[in-house]
Design a protein around this motif. Structure first.
Motif, short mmCIF file in Angstrom:
data_model
loop_
_atom_site.label_atom_id
_atom_site.label_comp_id
_atom_site.label_asym_id
_atom_site.label_seq_id
_atom_site.Cartn_x
_atom_site.Cartn_y
_atom_site.Cartn_z
N MET A 186 -5.01 6.05 -1.18
CA MET A 186 -4.14 4.88 -1.18
C MET A 186 -4.16 4.17 -2.53
O MET A 186 -5.21 4.07 -3.18
CB MET A 186 -4.56 3.89 -0.09
CG MET A 186 -4.36 4.39 1.32
SD MET A 186 -4.73 3.11 2.54
CE MET A 186 -6.45 2.80 2.19
N GLY A 187 -3.00 3.67 -2.90
CA GLY A 187 -2.88 2.78 -4.05
C GLY A 187 -2.38 1.43 -3.55
O GLY A 187 -1.45 1.36 -2.74
N ILE A 188 -3.00 0.35 -4.02
CA ILE A 188 -2.70 -0.99 -3.50
C ILE A 188 -2.33 -1.92 -4.65
O ILE A 188 -3.01 -1.95 -5.68
CB ILE A 188 -3.90 -1.56 -2.73
CG1 ILE A 188 -4.33 -0.59 -1.62
CG2 ILE A 188 -3.58 -2.93 -2.15
CD1 ILE A 188 -5.61 -0.99 -0.92
N ILE A 237 0.84 -1.20 0.00
CA ILE A 237 0.00 0.00 0.00
C ILE A 237 0.88 1.25 0.00
O ILE A 237 1.78 1.37 0.83
CB ILE A 237 -0.92 0.03 1.24
CG1 ILE A 237 -1.81 -1.22 1.29
CG2 ILE A 237 -1.79 1.29 1.25
CD1 ILE A 237 -2.64 -1.34 2.55
N PHE A 238 0.63 2.13 -0.95
CA PHE A 238 1.19 3.48 -0.90
C PHE A 238 0.10 4.42 -0.41
O PHE A 238 -0.98 4.48 -1.00
CB PHE A 238 1.65 3.92 -2.29
CG PHE A 238 3.05 3.50 -2.64
CD1 PHE A 238 3.85 2.84 -1.74
CD2 PHE A 238 3.58 3.80 -3.89
CE1 PHE A 238 5.14 2.46 -2.05
CE2 PHE A 238 4.87 3.42 -4.22
CZ PHE A 238 5.64 2.74 -3.29
N LEU A 239 0.39 5.14 0.66
CA LEU A 239 -0.57 6.08 1.23
C LEU A 239 -0.03 7.50 1.08
O LEU A 239 1.07 7.79 1.52
CB LEU A 239 -0.83 5.76 2.71
CG LEU A 239 -1.85 6.61 3.46
CD1 LEU A 239 -2.55 5.77 4.53
CD2 LEU A 239 -1.21 7.84 4.12
N ALA A 292 4.51 3.84 3.19
CA ALA A 292 4.38 2.52 2.58
C ALA A 292 3.94 1.54 3.67
O ALA A 292 4.47 1.57 4.78
CB ALA A 292 5.71 2.07 1.98
N ILE A 293 2.98 0.69 3.34
CA ILE A 293 2.48 -0.31 4.27
C ILE A 293 2.55 -1.67 3.57
O ILE A 293 1.95 -1.85 2.50
CB ILE A 293 1.04 -0.01 4.71
CG1 ILE A 293 0.93 1.41 5.27
CG2 ILE A 293 0.57 -1.03 5.75
CD1 ILE A 293 -0.50 1.88 5.50
N LEU A 294 3.28 -2.60 4.14
CA LEU A 294 3.42 -3.94 3.58
C LEU A 294 2.73 -4.92 4.52
O LEU A 294 3.07 -4.98 5.71
CB LEU A 294 4.89 -4.32 3.42
CG LEU A 294 5.81 -3.28 2.78
CD1 LEU A 294 7.25 -3.77 2.76
CD2 LEU A 294 5.33 -2.95 1.37
#
Length: 638
Positions: free
Chosen positions: A309-311, A213-215, A262-264
């Motif tokens: 957000m882009g996932i 996830i890009f936030l 960034a969320i992984l």
């Protein structure tokens, strides 16, 4: 057989793992090459049992070099022997004597009775961290041939060893403060990228998925501009804290740069779980963020802010981390385009309709994109010629002696009619499409080859400078690529200088510091270009390891002894000298500018007064005649 230690120490890698693998595969000896870890300088080689008698590492041979540095087995270089099957990356050589490329090593192997090899690259996707080479002698009762069962076991062991080394590396990075964002304390871009690669390599085959996830914060610039950067920084800290508290220990929350996080999230049950996670993240922003004081212009101590957000979703081992990040970024752009405060999951490439009246611009851009794609295809096949990319070189001169103190290599691109394309047109597109990475590597390699040629022919001991783009600075293989090019060309690191602009450094200061410090460690010189045009010039000088400071040409253009620009240039020169930096004035075009710069003791000058950027052959003539200094007024600006 499964290795029991997932995070071995260096001594365990040396002894237990190498010995266990060698014995499990009934080999007489083995070599483990671990390439330089991120920001390190030297590779490591461990040995066990029977070894070839040679003073030069066998891994310098083209067979090993192509296995180590070819990005994927689908684009196999001609020197690599066929793997047993495309997805199994092990390379058996049953009879050394039949491999022509091994002829320089025949004696080294033959003297100790080694007759066959097995090469196992430690690789996932584009990241190769080393290779394991096993040796068999003619004395083996089962013969030298590697059986299908042994090759499959070898692949399994190579995968386990890759994961073991990567987990150790990531653990070391996690304990190093250099890999954490200074403001929020979250993992920075470098650490997030390594963690993503490791998690992708560990995805099981039972249906679990990994979400990237890009936030991006919506209208965050308004807070910086309308309140202050100080409150903007505090808001980023509060958001980081809230995001960390939203997830369990399996999730990785990092700061990608600026207002992006960034969320992984590994080990999700299925795609439906991704939507639940995305909704939970957006709910983080339903409540305001509270500060310890009121905003005078808002009469409150709390602020609401929203996020988009882009996932991107990975569903199986073998997916490309760089492509996954690119897809998440594209999905973020689409989420912002579709109204913000929402999320998009990447499925298909985003379509952007051409605005009315913009057909000619769109066509021109499409032509440039197609040309750059062709250039990159040529680079992959090593088929670049003067109709595609070329370098021009501009000398930098010692202001007091007139001798060349450096040369800057500048990228040029020609269309099919040999007409030069404006760099301002093609470089931004190359940045956006990712073409700048292979093109940038070509620039470094070509400049180093040219410099070595000039050096061998006695053209001077000055360094050659190449420009770095922001994409190159973000490339996780950058340091290893430069080390490889220097070794390949035989050029001393001190003969190479890299230039980054202030604006690039500001975008991710932590990353710039880490990369440039690593380049300085191996002896490469560092130059800060376009100084004086950024927002944090003095702060940058405090942290970056620099050798040279280049005054932006905008200050030189209107330079007269009684102007404000003259005062700025004088101040920059004095500041550079206080910091023991060599100061370069770019864009020098008149004798009056030269005389003023000499009067304030500027060190180096560069510009059309002396020479425009020239092809290598023309510059050699200029150097031989010395005309750039003796007749400066003869060069016109073009």
């Amino acid at each position: 057989m499964r290795m029991s230690c997932s995070s071995p120490s260096t001594s365990q890698i040396k002894s237990k793992l190498l010995a266990n693998i060698t014995q499990a595969l009934q080999a007489d000896g083995g070599r483990l090459l671990i390439l330089a870890k991120p920001l390190a300088r030297r590779a490591q080689i461990y040995t066990y049992g029977l070894q070839p008698q040679t003073t030069t590492p066998i891994e310098k041979n083209p067979i090993w070099q192509d296995i180590l540095y070819t990005e994927t087995t689908n684009d196999r270089a001609p020197n690599i022997p066929d793997p047993i099957e495309p997805r199994v990356r092990v390379y058996p050589i049953d009879r050394i004597a039949e491999q022509r490329l091994l002829s320089p090593l025949f004696a080294a192997f033959g003297n100790v009775g080694i007759e066959s090899l097995l090469i196992l690259p430690l690789r996932y996707d584009r990241q190769c961290i080393g290779c394991l080479t096993l040796f068999r002698s003619a004395a083996k009762p089962q013969g030298c041939r590697w059986t299908d069962e042994e090759l499959k076991l070898a692949q399994s062991l190579a995968t386990e060893l890759y994961l073991a080394v990567m987990e150790q590396r990531v653990a070391q990075m996690c304990s190093n403060r250099a890999y954490y964002d200074v403001l929020t304390g979250l993992p920075n871009r470098l650490l997030c990228s390594q963690l993503l690669t490791l998690e992708l390599a560990k995805i099981p085959a039972d249906g679990e998925v990994l979400a990237t996830i890009f936030l991006g914060l919506d209208r965050f610039k308004n807070i910086n501009d309308g309140i202050s950067y100080r409150f903007g920084d505090r808001l980023l800290q509060l958001i980081a804290e809230r995001l960390k508290n939203t997830f369990d220990d399996r999730a990785i929350v990092g700061r990608w740069g600026g207002d992006e996080f960034a969320i992984l999230i590994p080990a999700l049950a299925d795609r439906a779980a991704v939507n639940i996670i995305a909704d939970r993240v957006l709910q983080c922003f339903d409540l305001p963020f509270s500060f310890d004081r009121n905003f005078a212009n808002l009469k409150t101590n709390s602020l609401y802010i929203k996020a988009s957000m882009g996932i991107a979703i990975a569903t199986s081992r073998g997916q490309d981390s760089q492509t996954l990040l690119k897809h998440a970024d594209a999905a973020l752009d689409r989420a912002k385009h579709n109204g913000r405060n929402n999320y998009e999951i990447y499925n298909t490439p985003t379509y952007h309709p051409t605005p009315v009246g913009a057909t000619s611009v769109a066509e021109h851009r499409l032509q440039l994109e197609h040309m750059l794609d062709s250039v990159c295809a040529g680079l992959a096949g090593r088929a670049i010629d003067d109709r595609q990319l070329l370098l021009h070189y501009q000398p930098q001169l010692d202001i007091h002696t007139g001798k060349i103190s450096g040369i800057e290599a500048l990228l040029r691109c020609q269309d099919l009619y040999a007409k030069l394309i404006n760099p301002a047109d093609f470089i931004p597109i190359a940045e956006e499409t990712g073409s700048i990475l292979p093109m940038g590597e070509w620039v470094i390699r070509t400049a180093c080859k040219q410099k070595k040629s000039w050096q061998d022919r006695g053209f001077g001991n000055f360094p050659i400078a190449v420009n770095f783009s922001v994409k190159q600075l973000q490339d996780r293989n950058l340091i290893e690529t430069i080390i490889e090019i220097l070794a390949e060309t035989g050029l001393s690191p001190a003969a190479l200088e890299v230039e980054i602009t202030e604006s690039i450094a500001i975008k991710d200061l932590d990353l710039a510091i880490a990369i440039l410090a690593s380049l300085r460690e191996i002896g490469v010189k560092i130059s800060l270009d376009d100084f004086g045009t950024g927002y944090s010039s003095l702060a940058i000088l405090k942290y970056l390891p620099l050798d040279r400071l280049k005054i932006d040409r905008s200050f030189i253009r209107e330079l007269q002894a009684n102007t404000v620009d003259a005062g700025i240039v004088r101040t920059i020169v004095n500041l550079g000298h206080e910091l023991n930096l060599n100061v370069v004035a770019e864009g020098v075009e008149t004798v009056e500018q030269l005389e003023f710069l000499r009067s304030i003791n500027c060190d180096t000058v560069q510009g059309f007064l002396f020479s425009r950027p020239l092809p290598a052959a023309e510059l050699e003539t200029t150097i031989a005649t010395g005309s750039y200094w003796q007749h400066p007024s003869s060069h016109s600006h073009n």
